[in-house]
Design a protein around this motif. Structure first.
Motif, PDB file in Angstrom:
ATOM      1  N   UNK A   1       0.854  -1.184   0.000  1.00 54.53           N
ATOM      2  CA  UNK A   1       0.000   0.000   0.000  1.00 54.53           C
ATOM      3  C   UNK A   1       0.891   1.235   0.000  1.00 54.53           C
ATOM      4  N   UNK A   2       0.723   2.066  -1.009  1.00 50.86           N
ATOM      5  CA  UNK A   2       1.471   3.310  -1.104  1.00 50.86           C
ATOM      6  C   UNK A   2       0.536   4.473  -0.794  1.00 50.86           C
ATOM      7  N   UNK A   3       0.915   5.273   0.198  1.00 53.36           N
ATOM      8  CA  UNK A   3       0.113   6.435   0.588  1.00 53.36           C
ATOM      9  C   UNK A   3       0.975   7.682   0.456  1.00 53.36           C
ATOM     10  N   UNK A   4       0.465   8.673  -0.264  1.00 50.26           N
ATOM     11  CA  UNK A   4       1.165   9.943  -0.416  1.00 50.26           C
ATOM     12  C   UNK A   4       0.312  11.043   0.209  1.00 50.26           C
ATOM     13  N   UNK A   5       0.922  11.806   1.090  1.00 49.22           N
ATOM     14  CA  UNK A   5       0.241  12.910   1.757  1.00 49.22           C
ATOM     15  C   UNK A   5       0.943  14.217   1.415  1.00 49.22           C
ATOM     16  N   UNK A   6       0.149  15.265   1.239  1.00 49.49           N
ATOM     17  CA  UNK A   6       0.725  16.579   0.988  1.00 49.49           C
ATOM     18  C   UNK A   6      -0.328  17.657   1.245  1.00 49.49           C
ATOM     19  N   UNK A   7       0.156  18.792   1.752  1.00 52.18           N
ATOM     20  CA  UNK A   7      -0.718  19.948   1.927  1.00 52.18           C
ATOM     21  C   UNK A   7      -0.725  20.831   0.681  1.00 52.18           C
ATOM     22  N   UNK A   8       0.060  20.431  -0.323  1.00 56.27           N
ATOM     23  CA  UNK A   8       0.063  21.167  -1.584  1.00 56.27           C
ATOM     24  C   UNK A   8      -1.234  20.880  -2.344  1.00 56.27           C
ATOM     25  N   UNK A   9      -1.571  21.760  -3.256  1.00 59.40           N
ATOM     26  CA  UNK A   9      -2.802  21.592  -4.043  1.00 59.40           C
ATOM     27  C   UNK A   9      -2.609  20.500  -5.101  1.00 59.40           C
ATOM     28  N   UNK A  10      -3.490  19.503  -5.072  1.00 58.09           N
ATOM     29  CA  UNK A  10      -3.402  18.400  -6.031  1.00 58.09           C
ATOM     30  C   UNK A  10      -3.936  18.839  -7.390  1.00 58.09           C
ATOM     31  N   UNK A  11      -3.121  18.607  -8.431  1.00 56.82           N
ATOM     32  CA  UNK A  11      -3.550  18.906  -9.797  1.00 56.82           C
ATOM     33  C   UNK A  11      -4.156  17.665 -10.435  1.00 56.82           C
ATOM     34  N   UNK A  12      -3.434  16.541 -10.336  1.00 55.90           N
ATOM     35  CA  UNK A  12      -3.927  15.293 -10.932  1.00 55.90           C
ATOM     36  C   UNK A  12      -3.208  14.102 -10.310  1.00 55.90           C
ATOM     37  N   UNK A  13      -3.822  12.924 -10.433  1.00 54.52           N
ATOM     38  CA  UNK A  13      -3.188  11.682  -9.989  1.00 54.52           C
ATOM     39  C   UNK A  13      -3.964  10.507 -10.561  1.00 54.52           C
ATOM     40  N   UNK A  14      -3.330   9.344 -10.544  1.00 49.68           N
ATOM     41  CA  UNK A  14      -4.018   8.118 -10.938  1.00 49.68           C
ATOM     42  C   UNK A  14      -4.183   7.188  -9.735  1.00 49.68           C
ATOM     43  N   UNK A  15      -4.274   7.782  -8.530  1.00 48.51           N
ATOM     44  CA  UNK A  15      -4.416   6.988  -7.310  1.00 48.51           C
ATOM     45  C   UNK A  15      -5.693   6.161  -7.346  1.00 48.51           C
ATOM     46  N   UNK A  16      -5.652   5.022  -6.659  1.00 46.09           N
ATOM     47  CA  UNK A  16      -6.840   4.174  -6.568  1.00 46.09           C
ATOM     48  C   UNK A  16      -7.939   4.845  -5.761  1.00 46.09           C
TER      49      UNK A  16
END
Length: 214
Positions: free
Chosen positions: A133-148
């Motif tokens: 399981x890969x988890x990415x956290x950030x307080x930056x503004x998300x533009x795009x991702x292909x996360x599940x």
């Protein structure tokens, strides 16, 4: 390195190990935490986690000696954690994820942080034969991702033996340069105020000394 990872993966196929990889990304730093764990009742888990028994994990720990390693145990699970905290620009060169993809394009500009990988997760069974399981956290503004899935500021990818051949990791975050400009302006204001205060105090003390001489 690739041979080491593949051998390590094969050994873990015999176990019920699971792996969680957590990345906390901000403009200046990336903190990576790898958690390898399994049920204490699993007859393989103790040998897999013991570097004195399992030469593969010993080699891994030697190869990635810049990770801080800790052991943990609770009523049901036993495992190890590996932690790395580095400047954002250095992370792709040091992370264990880098050799897991043939293509690993990590970029940071003044306005964006992004990652584009190839499809195959070549360490598909690394650390956790059953799942990663890969988890990415950030307080930056998300533009795009292909996360599940996305849960608040967390992006989650679930990698297993069924999908690791087609499990790319893609994301893009926006860096708000205007906020940085505001912070820089605030620091400048604080600096000016501090300098003025020091000058005023100096003049007051000087005047008091002169008055005392009279």
């Amino acid at each position: 390195m690739k041979k080491l990872l593949l051998v390590f993966c094969f050994v873990l196929l015999l176990s019920g190990c699971s792996t969680e990889v957590n990345l906390v990304i901000d403009e200046d730093k990336v903190k990576e935490t790898i958690k390898i764990f399994g049920l204490k009742s699993d007859i393989y888990i103790n040998n897999i986690l013991d570097e004195n028994v399992n030469s593969n994990i010993e080699d891994f720990e030697r190869e990635y000696e810049f990770y801080d390693m800790n052991e943990f145990e609770d009523s049901d699970y036993i495992g190890k954690t590996y932690q790395l905290s580095v400047e954002t620009e250095l992370w792709p060169e040091l992370s264990h994820l880098r050799p897991c993809y043939e293509k690993f394009d990590f970029n940071k500009t003044s306005t964006e942080i992004s990652l584009i990988t190839s499809d195959e997760y070549r360490c598909g069974y690394l650390f956790g034969a059953n799942d990663v399981t890969l988890v990415i956290e950030s307080d930056l503004e998300l533009i795009s991702s292909n996360a599940d899935s996305i849960n608040g500021n967390k992006l989650v990818w679930n990698i297993n033996q069924d999908n690791y051949m087609n499990k790319s990791i893609n994301f893009s975050y926006k860096i708000d340069s205007s906020k940085k400009g505001i912070l820089d302006s605030q620091y400048l204001v604080y600096l000016i105020v501090a300098v003025v205060a020091i000058v005023v105090l100096f003049l007051i003390r000087k005047k008091n000394k002169e008055n005392n001489k009279i």
